[in-house]
Design a protein around this motif. Structure first.
Motif, PDB file in Angstrom:
ATOM      1  N   ARG A  24     -20.599 -18.018 -23.582  1.00 32.01           N
ATOM      2  CA  ARG A  24     -19.522 -18.362 -24.513  1.00 32.01           C
ATOM      3  C   ARG A  24     -18.954 -17.113 -25.188  1.00 32.01           C
ATOM      4  O   ARG A  24     -17.743 -16.974 -25.355  1.00 32.01           O
ATOM      5  CB  ARG A  24     -20.011 -19.367 -25.561  1.00 32.01           C
ATOM      6  CG  ARG A  24     -20.153 -20.782 -25.043  1.00 32.01           C
ATOM      7  CD  ARG A  24     -20.236 -21.784 -26.183  1.00 32.01           C
ATOM      8  NE  ARG A  24     -21.436 -21.611 -26.976  1.00 32.01           N
ATOM      9  CZ  ARG A  24     -22.593 -22.214 -26.741  1.00 32.01           C
ATOM     10  NH1 ARG A  24     -22.711 -23.048 -25.717  1.00 32.01           N
ATOM     11  NH2 ARG A  24     -23.641 -22.009 -27.511  1.00 32.01           N
ATOM     12  N   VAL A  25     -19.831 -16.194 -25.590  1.00 31.87           N
ATOM     13  CA  VAL A  25     -19.361 -14.947 -26.199  1.00 31.87           C
ATOM     14  C   VAL A  25     -18.530 -14.149 -25.203  1.00 31.87           C
ATOM     15  O   VAL A  25     -17.453 -13.631 -25.530  1.00 31.87           O
ATOM     16  CB  VAL A  25     -20.551 -14.110 -26.700  1.00 31.87           C
ATOM     17  CG1 VAL A  25     -20.093 -12.707 -27.106  1.00 31.87           C
ATOM     18  CG2 VAL A  25     -21.224 -14.793 -27.889  1.00 31.87           C
ATOM     19  N   ASP A  28     -15.113 -15.934 -24.676  1.00 32.33           N
ATOM     20  CA  ASP A  28     -14.260 -15.934 -25.856  1.00 32.33           C
ATOM     21  C   ASP A  28     -13.595 -14.581 -26.085  1.00 32.33           C
ATOM     22  O   ASP A  28     -12.539 -14.513 -26.732  1.00 32.33           O
ATOM     23  CB  ASP A  28     -15.062 -16.317 -27.102  1.00 32.33           C
ATOM     24  CG  ASP A  28     -15.282 -17.817 -27.215  1.00 32.33           C
ATOM     25  OD1 ASP A  28     -14.542 -18.569 -26.557  1.00 32.33           O
ATOM     26  OD2 ASP A  28     -16.192 -18.221 -27.952  1.00 32.33           O
ATOM     27  N   ASP A  29     -14.187 -13.518 -25.573  1.00 31.41           N
ATOM     28  CA  ASP A  29     -13.642 -12.178 -25.806  1.00 31.41           C
ATOM     29  C   ASP A  29     -13.750 -11.347 -24.530  1.00 31.41           C
ATOM     30  O   ASP A  29     -14.223 -10.215 -24.539  1.00 31.41           O
ATOM     31  CB  ASP A  29     -14.406 -11.509 -26.960  1.00 31.41           C
ATOM     32  CG  ASP A  29     -13.739 -10.228 -27.440  1.00 31.41           C
ATOM     33  OD1 ASP A  29     -12.535 -10.060 -27.192  1.00 31.41           O
ATOM     34  OD2 ASP A  29     -14.435  -9.387 -28.050  1.00 31.41           O
ATOM     35  N   TYR A  30     -13.298 -11.955 -23.408  1.00 30.48           N
ATOM     36  CA  TYR A  30     -13.398 -11.265 -22.121  1.00 30.48           C
ATOM     37  C   TYR A  30     -12.192 -10.356 -21.923  1.00 30.48           C
ATOM     38  O   TYR A  30     -11.067 -10.742 -22.253  1.00 30.48           O
ATOM     39  CB  TYR A  30     -13.468 -12.296 -20.990  1.00 30.48           C
ATOM     40  CG  TYR A  30     -13.785 -11.695 -19.643  1.00 30.48           C
ATOM     41  CD1 TYR A  30     -15.104 -11.476 -19.271  1.00 30.48           C
ATOM     42  CD2 TYR A  30     -12.769 -11.318 -18.779  1.00 30.48           C
ATOM     43  CE1 TYR A  30     -15.402 -10.908 -18.044  1.00 30.48           C
ATOM     44  CE2 TYR A  30     -13.061 -10.745 -17.551  1.00 30.48           C
ATOM     45  CZ  TYR A  30     -14.379 -10.543 -17.197  1.00 30.48           C
ATOM     46  OH  TYR A  30     -14.682  -9.966 -15.983  1.00 30.48           O
ATOM     47  N   ARG A 184     -12.013 -24.696 -26.937  1.00 33.14           N
ATOM     48  CA  ARG A 184     -12.035 -23.362 -27.537  1.00 33.14           C
ATOM     49  C   ARG A 184     -10.673 -23.037 -28.141  1.00 33.14           C
ATOM     50  O   ARG A 184      -9.652 -23.343 -27.529  1.00 33.14           O
ATOM     51  CB  ARG A 184     -12.358 -22.304 -26.483  1.00 33.14           C
ATOM     52  CG  ARG A 184     -13.780 -22.336 -25.967  1.00 33.14           C
ATOM     53  CD  ARG A 184     -14.064 -21.126 -25.129  1.00 33.14           C
ATOM     54  NE  ARG A 184     -13.104 -21.031 -24.023  1.00 33.14           N
ATOM     55  CZ  ARG A 184     -12.795 -19.895 -23.412  1.00 33.14           C
ATOM     56  NH1 ARG A 184     -13.324 -18.762 -23.799  1.00 33.14           N
ATOM     57  NH2 ARG A 184     -11.941 -19.893 -22.424  1.00 33.14           N
ATOM     58  N   ARG A 185     -10.600 -22.399 -29.267  1.00 34.27           N
ATOM     59  CA  ARG A 185     -11.717 -22.124 -30.148  1.00 34.27           C
ATOM     60  C   ARG A 185     -12.002 -23.368 -30.956  1.00 34.27           C
ATOM     61  O   ARG A 185     -11.096 -23.946 -31.525  1.00 34.27           O
ATOM     62  CB  ARG A 185     -11.420 -20.919 -31.026  1.00 34.27           C
ATOM     63  CG  ARG A 185     -11.037 -19.694 -30.180  1.00 34.27           C
ATOM     64  CD  ARG A 185     -10.817 -18.468 -31.041  1.00 34.27           C
ATOM     65  NE  ARG A 185     -10.364 -17.359 -30.217  1.00 34.27           N
ATOM     66  CZ  ARG A 185     -11.178 -16.492 -29.631  1.00 34.27           C
ATOM     67  NH1 ARG A 185     -12.472 -16.600 -29.822  1.00 34.27           N
ATOM     68  NH2 ARG A 185     -10.705 -15.540 -28.868  1.00 34.27           N
ATOM     69  N   TYR A 186     -13.242 -23.768 -30.976  1.00 33.58           N
ATOM     70  CA  TYR A 186     -13.618 -25.092 -31.431  1.00 33.58           C
ATOM     71  C   TYR A 186     -13.319 -25.288 -32.922  1.00 33.58           C
ATOM     72  O   TYR A 186     -13.465 -24.380 -33.728  1.00 33.58           O
ATOM     73  CB  TYR A 186     -15.092 -25.331 -31.133  1.00 33.58           C
ATOM     74  CG  TYR A 186     -15.404 -25.121 -29.680  1.00 33.58           C
ATOM     75  CD1 TYR A 186     -14.881 -25.968 -28.713  1.00 33.58           C
ATOM     76  CD2 TYR A 186     -16.174 -24.046 -29.266  1.00 33.58           C
ATOM     77  CE1 TYR A 186     -15.136 -25.773 -27.368  1.00 33.58           C
ATOM     78  CE2 TYR A 186     -16.438 -23.841 -27.916  1.00 33.58           C
ATOM     79  CZ  TYR A 186     -15.914 -24.703 -26.970  1.00 33.58           C
ATOM     80  OH  TYR A 186     -16.152 -24.492 -25.648  1.00 33.58           O
ATOM     81  N   TRP A 211     -16.883 -24.721 -21.205  1.00 32.23           N
ATOM     82  CA  TRP A 211     -17.935 -24.013 -21.934  1.00 32.23           C
ATOM     83  C   TRP A 211     -18.643 -24.925 -22.928  1.00 32.23           C
ATOM     84  O   TRP A 211     -19.658 -24.546 -23.482  1.00 32.23           O
ATOM     85  CB  TRP A 211     -17.330 -22.811 -22.672  1.00 32.23           C
ATOM     86  CG  TRP A 211     -16.112 -22.248 -22.017  1.00 32.23           C
ATOM     87  CD1 TRP A 211     -14.911 -21.995 -22.601  1.00 32.23           C
ATOM     88  CD2 TRP A 211     -15.960 -21.851 -20.648  1.00 32.23           C
ATOM     89  NE1 TRP A 211     -14.030 -21.495 -21.685  1.00 32.23           N
ATOM     90  CE2 TRP A 211     -14.638 -21.387 -20.483  1.00 32.23           C
ATOM     91  CE3 TRP A 211     -16.797 -21.849 -19.534  1.00 32.23           C
ATOM     92  CZ2 TRP A 211     -14.133 -20.932 -19.271  1.00 32.23           C
ATOM     93  CZ3 TRP A 211     -16.306 -21.398 -18.316  1.00 32.23           C
ATOM     94  CH2 TRP A 211     -15.000 -20.944 -18.200  1.00 32.23           C
ATOM     95  N   SER A 213     -17.998 -27.727 -26.229  1.00 26.37           N
ATOM     96  CA  SER A 213     -17.990 -27.717 -27.691  1.00 26.37           C
ATOM     97  C   SER A 213     -19.418 -27.751 -28.217  1.00 26.37           C
ATOM     98  O   SER A 213     -20.312 -28.330 -27.592  1.00 26.37           O
ATOM     99  CB  SER A 213     -17.232 -28.952 -28.178  1.00 26.37           C
ATOM    100  OG  SER A 213     -17.618 -29.324 -29.474  1.00 26.37           O
ATOM    101  N   ARG A 227     -12.464 -25.117 -16.078  1.00 28.71           N
ATOM    102  CA  ARG A 227     -11.871 -23.989 -16.789  1.00 28.71           C
ATOM    103  C   ARG A 227     -10.347 -24.023 -16.777  1.00 28.71           C
ATOM    104  O   ARG A 227      -9.689 -23.582 -17.713  1.00 28.71           O
ATOM    105  CB  ARG A 227     -12.343 -22.664 -16.181  1.00 28.71           C
ATOM    106  CG  ARG A 227     -11.776 -21.464 -16.929  1.00 28.71           C
ATOM    107  CD  ARG A 227     -12.177 -20.149 -16.304  1.00 28.71           C
ATOM    108  NE  ARG A 227     -11.622 -19.054 -17.075  1.00 28.71           N
ATOM    109  CZ  ARG A 227     -10.403 -18.547 -16.906  1.00 28.71           C
ATOM    110  NH1 ARG A 227      -9.620 -19.060 -15.989  1.00 28.71           N
ATOM    111  NH2 ARG A 227      -9.960 -17.553 -17.641  1.00 28.71           N
TER     112      ARG A 227
END
Length: 271
Positions: A24-25, A28-30, A184-186, A211, A213, A227
């Protein structure tokens, strides 16, 4: 779609909880989350470095450094491809339509008959149905309620203000169902209401992304979209399509012909 991102999405559902947190991390910031140290990544996910390391072993990389090298190589290739597309591109609405069609097919295929049956039974038999969504998915929640209210009584949107939400919770119980759309973002507001409803034994149908919730663990029925439903434009299309499936399955259990006929008659009177 980036191959690494696609791979992370494919394995997500099969991973242990700690490794899911790492994924998830990353997503979220890939790709930036992948370019720091292993410890920094683990700290962001709230897990230990060995847990993070196991994920990259599972993915077939020779450690985190090899994973980072693959991310950098793919990013460079992606930049080259985008530059080439910028120089050579022409409008291609046909391709956009094909991409949308392909994504919708994948979304609809991801919703199984047992899931639809379980959701339809809950929505048909519940004393009341409450729908809630986030900043964009609230539109899917609104669509569900508008259509469901034509099929049965007691279908309502979760109100916006805290005081109105509190009044709604007063009457919620085990005979009620909450349908939550959470992507996302939840949404923390969605999570707060759902957790309070679950504490009062209301049932939960959750529609979320690949991913998942944080509310997934609370769901009686979990519909997890692929996705392709998590992009900046596509989500609502996918959410509405899944909602249509749910409504058709629910209608088949309600036999709403008389209610619909009365609704049409009243509509004509009030025009």
């Amino acid at each position: 779609m980036d191959a690494i991102v696609s791979r992370l999405g494919e394995v997500y559902a099969e991973l242990p909880r700690g490794e899911r947190a790492i994924v998830r991390v990353l997503l979220d910031d890939y790709p930036f989350a992948a370019l720091g140290s292993l410890r920094a990544l683990a700290d962001r996910a709230g897990v230990s470095p060995p847990t993070a390391s196991r994920l990259f072993d599972r993915l077939g990389y020779d450690g985190f450094a090899a994973f980072q090298s693959a991310v950098r190589a793919e990013a460079r290739e992606h930049d080259r491809s985008r530059l080439h597309e910028f120089v050579t591109r022409t409008p291609d609405t046909h391709r956009a339509a094909e991409d949308l069609r392909s994504g919708l097919d994948g979304t609809l295929d991801a919703v199984t008959e047992p899931q639809l049956t379980a959701v339809a039974e809950l929505l048909a038999e519940a004393r009341g149905v409450w729908a809630v969504g986030g900043p964009l998915s609230e539109l899917a929640a609104e669509y569900l309620v508008r259509q469901l209210a034509s099929l049965r009584p007691g279908a309502r949107r979760v109100p916006e203000s805290a005081s109105e939400r509190a009044r709604a919770l007063l009457d919620l119980g085990a005979s009620d169902v909450v349908v939550a759309y959470d992507f996302r973002r939840y949404s923390t507001r969605t999570a707060t209401f759902v957790e309070a409803a679950r504490a009062r034994n209301a049932r939960l149908v959750l529609v979320t992304d690949a991913w998942e919730s944080p509310l997934a663990a609370h769901a009686d029925v979990l519909i997890r979209l692929p996705r392709e439903a998590a992009g900046p434009i596509a989500p609502l299309t996918h959410e509405i399509a899944v909602t249509e499936l749910v409504l058709v399955a629910t209608a088949a259990r309600l036999s709403p012909a008389a209610r619909l006929a009365e609704l049409e008659q009243l509509t004509q009177v009030l025009r």
